[in-house]
Design a protein around this motif. Sequence first.
Motif, PDB file in Angstrom:
ATOM      1  N   TYR A   1       0.753  -5.306  -6.999  1.00 27.21           N
ATOM      2  CA  TYR A   1      -0.021  -4.222  -7.597  1.00 27.21           C
ATOM      3  C   TYR A   1      -1.249  -3.836  -6.765  1.00 27.21           C
ATOM      4  N   VAL A   2      -1.380  -4.409  -5.587  1.00 25.14           N
ATOM      5  CA  VAL A   2      -2.552  -4.154  -4.751  1.00 25.14           C
ATOM      6  C   VAL A   2      -2.134  -3.331  -3.539  1.00 25.14           C
ATOM      7  N   ALA A   3      -2.698  -2.134  -3.411  1.00 22.33           N
ATOM      8  CA  ALA A   3      -2.423  -1.273  -2.262  1.00 22.33           C
ATOM      9  C   ALA A   3      -3.416  -1.571  -1.149  1.00 22.33           C
ATOM     10  N   PHE A   4      -2.962  -1.433   0.089  1.00 23.07           N
ATOM     11  CA  PHE A   4      -3.845  -1.695   1.228  1.00 23.07           C
ATOM     12  C   PHE A   4      -5.078  -0.794   1.196  1.00 23.07           C
ATOM     13  N   ARG A   5      -4.919   0.439   0.740  1.00 17.93           N
ATOM     14  CA  ARG A   5      -6.034   1.394   0.783  1.00 17.93           C
ATOM     15  C   ARG A   5      -7.204   0.962  -0.086  1.00 17.93           C
ATOM     16  N   THR A   6      -6.948   0.125  -1.104  1.00 18.85           N
ATOM     17  CA  THR A   6      -8.034  -0.307  -1.982  1.00 18.85           C
ATOM     18  C   THR A   6      -8.989  -1.276  -1.292  1.00 18.85           C
ATOM     19  N   LEU A   7      -8.613  -1.785  -0.126  1.00 16.64           N
ATOM     20  CA  LEU A   7      -9.484  -2.702   0.602  1.00 16.64           C
ATOM     21  C   LEU A   7     -10.654  -1.975   1.247  1.00 16.64           C
ATOM     22  N   ALA A   8     -10.536  -0.642   1.390  1.00 14.40           N
ATOM     23  CA  ALA A   8     -11.601   0.154   2.015  1.00 14.40           C
ATOM     24  C   ALA A   8     -12.272   1.031   0.980  1.00 14.40           C
ATOM     25  N   GLY A   9     -13.375   1.639   1.380  1.00 10.99           N
ATOM     26  CA  GLY A   9     -14.046   2.585   0.511  1.00 10.99           C
ATOM     27  C   GLY A   9     -14.867   1.919  -0.574  1.00 10.99           C
TER      28      GLY A   9
ATOM     29  N   SER B   1     -13.291  -0.816   7.023  1.00 12.75           N
ATOM     30  CA  SER B   1     -13.205   0.602   7.354  1.00 12.75           C
ATOM     31  C   SER B   1     -11.755   1.060   7.218  1.00 12.75           C
ATOM     32  N   GLU B   2     -11.551   2.363   7.199  1.00 12.75           N
ATOM     33  CA  GLU B   2     -10.195   2.899   7.087  1.00 12.75           C
ATOM     34  C   GLU B   2      -9.346   2.488   8.285  1.00 12.75           C
ATOM     35  N   GLU B   3      -9.944   2.435   9.470  1.00 10.97           N
ATOM     36  CA  GLU B   3      -9.194   2.027  10.655  1.00 10.97           C
ATOM     37  C   GLU B   3      -8.774   0.560  10.545  1.00 10.97           C
ATOM     38  N   GLN B   4      -9.648  -0.276  10.036  1.00 11.79           N
ATOM     39  CA  GLN B   4      -9.302  -1.688   9.857  1.00 11.79           C
ATOM     40  C   GLN B   4      -8.162  -1.846   8.858  1.00 11.79           C
ATOM     41  N   VAL B   5      -8.187  -1.052   7.808  1.00 19.98           N
ATOM     42  CA  VAL B   5      -7.123  -1.127   6.806  1.00 19.98           C
ATOM     43  C   VAL B   5      -5.800  -0.642   7.399  1.00 19.98           C
ATOM     44  N   LYS B   6      -5.831   0.404   8.188  1.00 15.74           N
ATOM     45  CA  LYS B   6      -4.612   0.889   8.844  1.00 15.74           C
ATOM     46  C   LYS B   6      -4.019  -0.189   9.743  1.00 15.74           C
ATOM     47  N   ALA B   7      -4.886  -0.865  10.484  1.00 12.82           N
ATOM     48  CA  ALA B   7      -4.411  -1.916  11.385  1.00 12.82           C
ATOM     49  C   ALA B   7      -3.833  -3.087  10.598  1.00 12.82           C
TER      50      ALA B   7
ATOM     51  N   PRO C   1       6.483  -0.088   9.883  1.00 12.76           N
ATOM     52  CA  PRO C   1       5.146  -0.684   9.717  1.00 12.76           C
ATOM     53  C   PRO C   1       4.461  -0.128   8.472  1.00 12.76           C
ATOM     54  N   GLY C   2       3.673  -0.951   7.830  1.00 10.19           N
ATOM     55  CA  GLY C   2       2.984  -0.534   6.626  1.00 10.19           C
ATOM     56  C   GLY C   2       1.915   0.511   6.894  1.00 10.19           C
ATOM     57  N   ILE C   3       1.607   1.287   5.873  1.00  4.98           N
ATOM     58  CA  ILE C   3       0.542   2.280   5.921  1.00  4.98           C
ATOM     59  C   ILE C   3      -0.388   2.016   4.735  1.00  4.98           C
ATOM     60  N   PRO C   4      -1.612   2.559   4.745  1.00  2.27           N
ATOM     61  CA  PRO C   4      -2.585   2.248   3.678  1.00  2.27           C
ATOM     62  C   PRO C   4      -2.097   2.479   2.266  1.00  2.27           C
ATOM     63  N   SER C   5      -1.200   3.427   2.052  1.00  2.35           N
ATOM     64  CA  SER C   5      -0.728   3.699   0.694  1.00  2.35           C
ATOM     65  C   SER C   5       0.295   2.679   0.204  1.00  2.35           C
ATOM     66  N   ASP C   6       0.796   1.838   1.088  1.00  2.00           N
ATOM     67  CA  ASP C   6       1.745   0.796   0.689  1.00  2.00           C
ATOM     68  C   ASP C   6       1.036  -0.324  -0.057  1.00  2.00           C
ATOM     69  N   HIS C   7       1.822  -1.085  -0.815  1.00  2.00           N
ATOM     70  CA  HIS C   7       1.321  -2.276  -1.479  1.00  2.00           C
ATOM     71  C   HIS C   7       1.697  -3.515  -0.671  1.00  2.00           C
ATOM     72  N   PHE C   8       0.965  -4.603  -0.897  1.00  2.00           N
ATOM     73  CA  PHE C   8       1.298  -5.845  -0.222  1.00  2.00           C
ATOM     74  C   PHE C   8       2.751  -6.205  -0.549  1.00  2.00           C
ATOM     75  N   PRO C   9       3.585  -6.421   0.451  1.00  2.00           N
ATOM     76  CA  PRO C   9       4.998  -6.710   0.173  1.00  2.00           C
ATOM     77  C   PRO C   9       5.204  -8.148  -0.297  1.00  2.00           C
ATOM     78  N   SER C  10       6.290  -8.342  -1.025  1.00  3.22           N
ATOM     79  CA  SER C  10       6.657  -9.678  -1.482  1.00  3.22           C
ATOM     80  C   SER C  10       7.235 -10.468  -0.314  1.00  3.22           C
ATOM     81  N   PRO C  11       6.991 -11.781  -0.276  1.00  5.69           N
ATOM     82  CA  PRO C  11       7.585 -12.596   0.801  1.00  5.69           C
ATOM     83  C   PRO C  11       9.081 -12.798   0.634  1.00  5.69           C
ATOM     84  N   PHE C  12       9.636 -12.400  -0.516  1.00  8.51           N
ATOM     85  CA  PHE C  12      11.063 -12.574  -0.778  1.00  8.51           C
ATOM     86  C   PHE C  12      11.671 -11.230  -1.173  1.00  8.51           C
TER      87      PHE C  12
END
Length: 269
Positions: free
Chosen positions: A59-67, A74-80, A101-112
């Motif tokens: 339920y956690v999207a990469f983009r929520t780590l910034a802003g 930063s947005e660049e760090q989140v993209k990386a 490759p993941g993008i900021p709008s993606d969510h953390f993927p499951s390991p399985f």
Amino acid sequence: MAAVDEEQEVHDVAHFPIDKPELLNWSFAGVFGRYDQAQLQRGLQVYREICSSCHSLQYVAFRTLAGHGGLGYSEEQVKALAAEYQITAGPNDDGDMYERPGIPSDHFPSPFPNPQAAAVANGGAVPPDLSLMAKARAVSRGPVWTIIDFFTQYQEAGPNYIHALLTGYGQEPPPGVDVPEGTHYNPYFIASASLAMPPPLSDGAVTYSDGSPETVDQYARDVAAFLMWTAEPHLVERKRLGFQVGIFLIVFAGLMYLTKKRVWSKEPH
């Protein structure tokens, strides 16, 4: 006779955990509490290097780590960071799923790939998603404290539990407590006396760049704080808004009282 009584007492325990978590001090505690971004970043590091091998954050999207309200990236760090993950996407024009490759709008993927694969890799137990764990798991403090906590806005029971569970391994079970083979005794586990998850943390397992102690206790505190953020990323804003509304209601009530007195001041009583 004393030993028999002690054993009988353990068997008669109606609920878990056997021991209650320690009440810790958190930066986000209280009406004016705030997240410590440095701690959240360390917690994310612990999750990525240790916990993510079994547990998801669906339920956690990469983009929520910034802003605003994020972890200070930063947005660049989140993209990386997002690009370090491979995301299953599609279907493409040929009807096939593919990896990208993941993008900021993606969510953390499951390991399985699915729960069945997760169960097979973990002895039949599916590791729970951690997105909301800090709000979903907590040890009751009793009816009196529940009422008090409502007014004090105490909501640290979840992080306290996560910290206690992660640091509670390695103890000897009391007499009368049966620990099934393949499980690990932990007096803080909320469901039984033992759990399938082995101790995930060890001193020196994660290298911090800010000089923080590289101990199990520190790792547990950091990842517990991070999971509190994943469960309630808008906690600080909610507390601020609640405080402002409370002040408004107090002022409004005072103004209404003065207005009432002025309107009815010349009327006989």
